[in-house]
Design a protein around this motif. Sequence first.
Motif, PDB file in Angstrom:
ATOM      1  N   ASN A 114      23.852   6.412   2.609  1.00 38.41           N
ATOM      2  CA  ASN A 114      24.373   7.157   3.642  1.00 38.41           C
ATOM      3  C   ASN A 114      23.702   8.181   4.213  1.00 38.41           C
ATOM      4  OD1 ASN A 114      27.135   5.679   3.675  1.00 38.41           O
ATOM      5  ND2 ASN A 114      27.642   6.847   1.587  1.00 38.41           N
ATOM      6  N   VAL A 115      23.786   8.330   5.457  1.00 37.29           N
ATOM      7  CA  VAL A 115      22.864   9.653   6.087  1.00 37.29           C
ATOM      8  C   VAL A 115      23.945  10.301   6.694  1.00 37.29           C
ATOM      9  CG1 VAL A 115      21.221  10.243   7.766  1.00 37.29           C
ATOM     10  CG2 VAL A 115      20.736   8.259   6.430  1.00 37.29           C
ATOM     11  N   HIS A 116      24.210  11.557   6.320  1.00 38.25           N
ATOM     12  CA  HIS A 116      25.285  12.533   6.989  1.00 38.25           C
ATOM     13  C   HIS A 116      24.349  13.554   7.539  1.00 38.25           C
ATOM     14  CE1 HIS A 116      28.858  10.454   5.430  1.00 38.25           C
ATOM     15  NE2 HIS A 116      28.319  10.380   4.426  1.00 38.25           N
ATOM     16  N   LEU A 117      24.102  13.582   8.717  1.00 32.42           N
ATOM     17  CA  LEU A 117      23.218  14.575   9.303  1.00 32.42           C
ATOM     18  C   LEU A 117      24.154  15.895   9.551  1.00 32.42           C
ATOM     19  CD1 LEU A 117      21.447  12.614  12.279  1.00 32.42           C
ATOM     20  CD2 LEU A 117      20.488  13.657   9.928  1.00 32.42           C
ATOM     21  N   SER A 118      25.263  15.600   9.669  1.00 33.69           N
ATOM     22  CA  SER A 118      26.279  16.902   9.659  1.00 33.69           C
ATOM     23  C   SER A 118      26.402  17.610   8.422  1.00 33.69           C
ATOM     24  CB  SER A 118      27.738  16.239  10.151  1.00 33.69           C
ATOM     25  OG  SER A 118      28.369  15.596   9.508  1.00 33.69           O
ATOM     26  N   ASP A 119      26.394  16.904   7.305  1.00 34.91           N
ATOM     27  CA  ASP A 119      26.122  17.709   6.135  1.00 34.91           C
ATOM     28  C   ASP A 119      24.816  18.475   6.106  1.00 34.91           C
ATOM     29  OD1 ASP A 119      28.354  16.379   5.274  1.00 34.91           O
ATOM     30  OD2 ASP A 119      27.258  15.668   3.512  1.00 34.91           O
ATOM     31  N   SER A 120      23.804  18.010   6.539  1.00 36.97           N
ATOM     32  CA  SER A 120      22.580  18.993   6.471  1.00 36.97           C
ATOM     33  C   SER A 120      22.715  20.134   7.608  1.00 36.97           C
ATOM     34  CB  SER A 120      21.562  18.137   7.189  1.00 36.97           C
ATOM     35  OG  SER A 120      20.332  18.781   7.671  1.00 36.97           O
ATOM     36  N   LEU A 121      23.435  19.883   8.766  1.00 37.45           N
ATOM     37  CA  LEU A 121      23.724  21.131   9.438  1.00 37.45           C
ATOM     38  C   LEU A 121      24.700  22.041   9.171  1.00 37.45           C
ATOM     39  CD1 LEU A 121      23.138  22.160  12.620  1.00 37.45           C
ATOM     40  CD2 LEU A 121      24.958  20.525  13.379  1.00 37.45           C
ATOM     41  N   MET A 122      25.551  21.534   8.227  1.00 38.99           N
ATOM     42  CA  MET A 122      26.447  22.614   7.645  1.00 38.99           C
ATOM     43  C   MET A 122      25.885  23.457   6.578  1.00 38.99           C
ATOM     44  SD  MET A 122      30.254  20.981   7.566  1.00 38.99           S
ATOM     45  CE  MET A 122      30.227  19.035   7.449  1.00 38.99           C
ATOM     46  N   THR A 123      24.845  22.568   5.767  1.00 38.53           N
ATOM     47  CA  THR A 123      24.365  23.393   4.922  1.00 38.53           C
ATOM     48  C   THR A 123      23.298  24.613   5.561  1.00 38.53           C
ATOM     49  OG1 THR A 123      23.937  21.549   3.500  1.00 38.53           O
ATOM     50  CG2 THR A 123      22.546  23.007   2.742  1.00 38.53           C
ATOM     51  N   LEU A 124      22.598  24.310   6.607  1.00 42.45           N
ATOM     52  CA  LEU A 124      22.042  24.951   7.318  1.00 42.45           C
ATOM     53  C   LEU A 124      22.979  26.514   7.788  1.00 42.45           C
ATOM     54  CD1 LEU A 124      19.302  26.204   8.612  1.00 42.45           C
ATOM     55  CD2 LEU A 124      19.838  24.649  10.702  1.00 42.45           C
ATOM     56  N   CYS A 125      24.200  25.966   8.017  1.00 38.06           N
ATOM     57  CA  CYS A 125      24.993  26.942   8.769  1.00 38.06           C
ATOM     58  C   CYS A 125      25.437  28.091   7.338  1.00 38.06           C
ATOM     59  CB  CYS A 125      26.365  26.311   9.182  1.00 38.06           C
ATOM     60  SG  CYS A 125      27.475  27.624   9.785  1.00 38.06           S
ATOM     61  N   TYR A 126      25.510  27.431   6.166  1.00 33.31           N
ATOM     62  CA  TYR A 126      25.938  28.033   5.082  1.00 33.31           C
ATOM     63  C   TYR A 126      24.565  29.194   4.805  1.00 33.31           C
ATOM     64  CZ  TYR A 126      26.311  29.492   0.427  1.00 33.31           C
ATOM     65  OH  TYR A 126      26.609  30.345  -0.771  1.00 33.31           O
TER      66      TYR A 126
ATOM     67  N   PRO B 244      29.435  20.830   2.014  1.00 29.43           N
ATOM     68  CA  PRO B 244      29.599  19.954   3.163  1.00 29.43           C
ATOM     69  C   PRO B 244      30.193  18.726   2.811  1.00 29.43           C
ATOM     70  CG  PRO B 244      27.491  20.763   3.455  1.00 29.43           C
ATOM     71  CD  PRO B 244      27.762  21.151   1.849  1.00 29.43           C
TER      72      PRO B 244
ATOM     73  N   LEU C 149      31.099  28.153   4.340  1.00 31.75           N
ATOM     74  CA  LEU C 149      29.979  27.472   5.150  1.00 31.75           C
ATOM     75  C   LEU C 149      29.685  28.313   6.523  1.00 31.75           C
ATOM     76  CD1 LEU C 149      31.144  23.481   4.818  1.00 31.75           C
ATOM     77  CD2 LEU C 149      29.024  24.674   3.837  1.00 31.75           C
TER      78      LEU C 149
ATOM     79  N   MET D 110      25.912  15.040  17.364  1.00 29.58           N
ATOM     80  CA  MET D 110      26.248  16.017  16.651  1.00 29.58           C
ATOM     81  C   MET D 110      27.206  17.088  17.279  1.00 29.58           C
ATOM     82  SD  MET D 110      24.624  15.498  13.691  1.00 29.58           S
ATOM     83  CE  MET D 110      25.653  17.242  13.173  1.00 29.58           C
TER      84      MET D 110
ATOM     85  N   PHE E 111      24.403   5.150   8.859  1.00 26.83           N
ATOM     86  CA  PHE E 111      24.496   6.074   9.792  1.00 26.83           C
ATOM     87  C   PHE E 111      25.815   6.489  10.193  1.00 26.83           C
ATOM     88  CE2 PHE E 111      19.969   7.649  10.259  1.00 26.83           C
ATOM     89  CZ  PHE E 111      19.331   6.624   9.537  1.00 26.83           C
TER      90      PHE E 111
END
Lengths: 214, 214
Positions: free
Chosen positions: A193-205, B16, B79, B103, A177
């Motif tokens: 790897n867990v990249h929570l911020s990638d998930s948040l950026m995908t949501l933003c997109y 991301p 993004l 975050m 993490f």
Amino acid sequence: MPKRENISMSVIRRLPRYYRFLSELKDSGVVRISSRELSQKMGLTASQIRQDLNCFGGFGQQGYGYIVEQLQLEIGNILGLSSSYRSILIGAGNLGRAVATHMSFEARGFTLCAIFDKNPALIGENIRGITIQSITELEHFCKDCKIDMAVLCVPQDSVAELADRIYSLGIKNYWNFSHFDLASKFPDVVVENVHLSDSLMTLCYRITNSQSSI
Amino acid sequence: MPKRENISMSVIRRLPRYYRFLSELKDSGVVRISSRELSQKMGLTASQIRQDLNCFGGFGQQGYGYIVEQLQLEIGNILGLSSSYRSILIGAGNLGRAVATHMSFEARGFTLCAIFDKNPALIGENIRGITIQSITELEHFCKDCKIDMAVLCVPQDSVAELADRIYSLGIKNYWNFSHFDLASKFPDVVVENVHLSDSLMTLCYRITNSQSSI
């Protein structure tokens, strides 16, 4: 059963989803499901499901579908969920606590054996029956007890030095993490790897481009 | 710039990662990078990178590569990271705290406006300058303040009823850590699910089958 050497990561990453959907179906009392119904539930095509499962020998019968409990068991076996890989968690801040508290390690192939932190205020505290130890105890603990996997929940500035220590203890598998590229430093390790911020950026997109498909 | 309607989720999910790698390159002072170098760092092929970026109009110049800062900016724009989507977080247990604390919402296109919980012991507590409010205040708060996105960090048994409440407030975008299938209940929402247990099961597979590729 065919060899499992050349299976793509995309297929492998779908296995836990199959397992999860099948577990939910089983819990709601569904005994049998056609590949069409399963595909609709999962947002995949029926042919994709058949192709994925064929990588592991194929299951189900043409025109009959899958026995939910049996397929869930088989996929659990493929995933290795009945293993008890001995794991330790490092970093007992909010994230480490959340992971230690919420994750069913035992149902996912792991046993959580110890939790370490460097903050003296946390040492001695208990999380789900495990006493937080000082990180200075790491080497001593791992000498007595062979550890298969380390969960890293430490801040980025601590992880580089820590990674050297853990790696030198012979631990080659990581649930990471922390934002640190372990795999490029140690090419022989297995890192998830867990990249929570990638998930948040995908949501933003997806919000920005109003894309509602998964 | 081509339309962004038919871009596959696989491409979107790589954006991301590009952004993250480019940010790290920029932070370490790299000004320019060839698609070959970038591809090696990211474990993709150079042609994959070119194909992905072509979906958004293409960047870089044949034989010259990419200007790191410029490409990072462009991908950030794609993004939508300079948006300030107003978001609330529900569930201030360990997981919610970890998400709220760790975050960088602001750097990912969001502003975290409020945190709610139902546990009276937590109400009034402060997480990064935001006071935890009672979930009974939800409707009142959202009447005064248009909210774009909700982060759900509540246990599975609370989420179904809560989802109805949030949806009826007009919130259509979710970052969902709760194991509840929002998208099948509300087909018009945008949901980004985080399934940590899928990641742990993937790790279990990779250890069991000793697969070290990412």
